[in-house]
Design an enzyme around this catalytic site. Structure first.
Site, PDB file in Angstrom:
ATOM      1  N   VAL A 149      13.784  10.115  -5.893  1.00  0.00           N
ATOM      2  CA  VAL A 149      13.802  10.696  -4.548  1.00  0.00           C
ATOM      3  C   VAL A 149      12.794  11.834  -4.542  1.00  0.00           C
ATOM      4  CG1 VAL A 149      16.166  10.053  -3.953  1.00  0.00           C
ATOM      5  CG2 VAL A 149      15.742  12.196  -5.170  1.00  0.00           C
ATOM      6  N   SER A 150      12.371  12.235  -3.340  1.00  0.00           N
ATOM      7  CA  SER A 150      11.273  13.201  -3.243  1.00  0.00           C
ATOM      8  C   SER A 150      11.693  14.650  -3.371  1.00  0.00           C
ATOM      9  CB  SER A 150      10.532  13.006  -1.908  1.00  0.00           C
ATOM     10  OG  SER A 150       9.976  11.719  -1.831  1.00  0.00           O
ATOM     11  N   SER A 151      12.924  14.977  -2.992  1.00  0.00           N
ATOM     12  CA  SER A 151      13.321  16.380  -2.986  1.00  0.00           C
ATOM     13  C   SER A 151      14.660  16.583  -3.663  1.00  0.00           C
ATOM     14  CB  SER A 151      13.388  16.914  -1.549  1.00  0.00           C
ATOM     15  OG  SER A 151      14.389  16.240  -0.821  1.00  0.00           O
TER      16      SER A 151
ATOM     17  N   GLN B   5      17.999  15.473  -1.942  1.00  0.00           N
ATOM     18  CA  GLN B   5      18.321  14.061  -1.771  1.00  0.00           C
ATOM     19  C   GLN B   5      19.125  13.545  -2.958  1.00  0.00           C
ATOM     20  OE1 GLN B   5      14.120  12.893  -1.128  1.00  0.00           O
ATOM     21  NE2 GLN B   5      14.807  12.023   0.812  1.00  0.00           N
TER      22      GLN B   5
END
Length: 203
Positions: free
Chosen positions: A9-11, A14
């Site tokens: 996931v990007s962040s 999340q």
């Protein structure tokens, strides 16, 4: 011959749980997961660990293609590394994407090209927005960072904050803030060392 999962996931905010559950349900007995941007493969330690872990006959599995890469260049660089080790690749939600068949490789190339095309469109829109903002006189650009050592060196030589700002291409207020934050006596317009009114001198 093992199924090895990779989730991303990007962040930090999340959750990886949905991807991890899907990979487990698909039969992955080993899963690498991380919270990192997917714009480049650089700096993604869990991806690097996964690529180092897989052996000939294994299959690397992801839930979606964009979990592995966000550019055609990175995608095919990763696939080439896998193929050089005799490792297959599979994508769960895009079931036609795998390296076990010529059709799967073609589908992967098409989806990768589409992802790159979409990224180019976003970049073009961003540049158009910047151009409009510049034309309207409201674009400020990226905030300049301060070279603290250079500010300190110039100020120690008696260069005024306004001249330091001009030389370094930064805002005068930024120089004053830096000097105040680091308890540096500020050279005023007359060249004398002093502080702003109401600020006690250090002992």
């Amino acid at each position: 011959m093992a199924l090895v999962g990779y989730a991303r996931v990007s962040s930090v905010g999340q959750s990886l749980e949905i991807q991890e559950a899907a990979l487990s349900d698909a039969g992955c007995d080993k899963i690498f997961a991380e919270k990192r941007s997917g714009l480049t493969a650089k700096g993604r330690q869990q991806l690097e660990d996964a690529l180092g872990y897989v052996r000939e006959g294994d299959t690397l599995v992801v839930t979606r293609l964009d979990r592995l890469a966000r550019s055609v260049g990175d995608l095919f660089a990763i696939i080439e590394r896998l193929q050089s080790k005799g490792v297959a690749f599979r994508c769960l939600q895009q079931s036609g994407v795998d390296t076990d068949s010529s059709t799967g490789r073609l589908m992967m190339a098409i989806l990768g090209a589409v992802a790159a095309f979409e990224a180019d469109i976003r970049k073009e829109r961003q540049m158009e927005g910047i151009a409009k903002a510049k034309a309207a006189g409201v674009y400020r650009g990226r905030k300049q960072s301060i070279d603290g050592e250079e500010v300190r060196r110039l100020h120690a030589k008696g260069v005024r904050p306004v001249d330091i700002a001009t030389r370094l291409g930064i805002g005068r207020a930024s120089v004053y803030r830096y000097l105040a934050k680091n308890d540096e006596p500020v050279q005023n317009a007359s060249g004398n060392s002093g502080r702003k009114s109401g600020t006690p001198a250090s002992r």
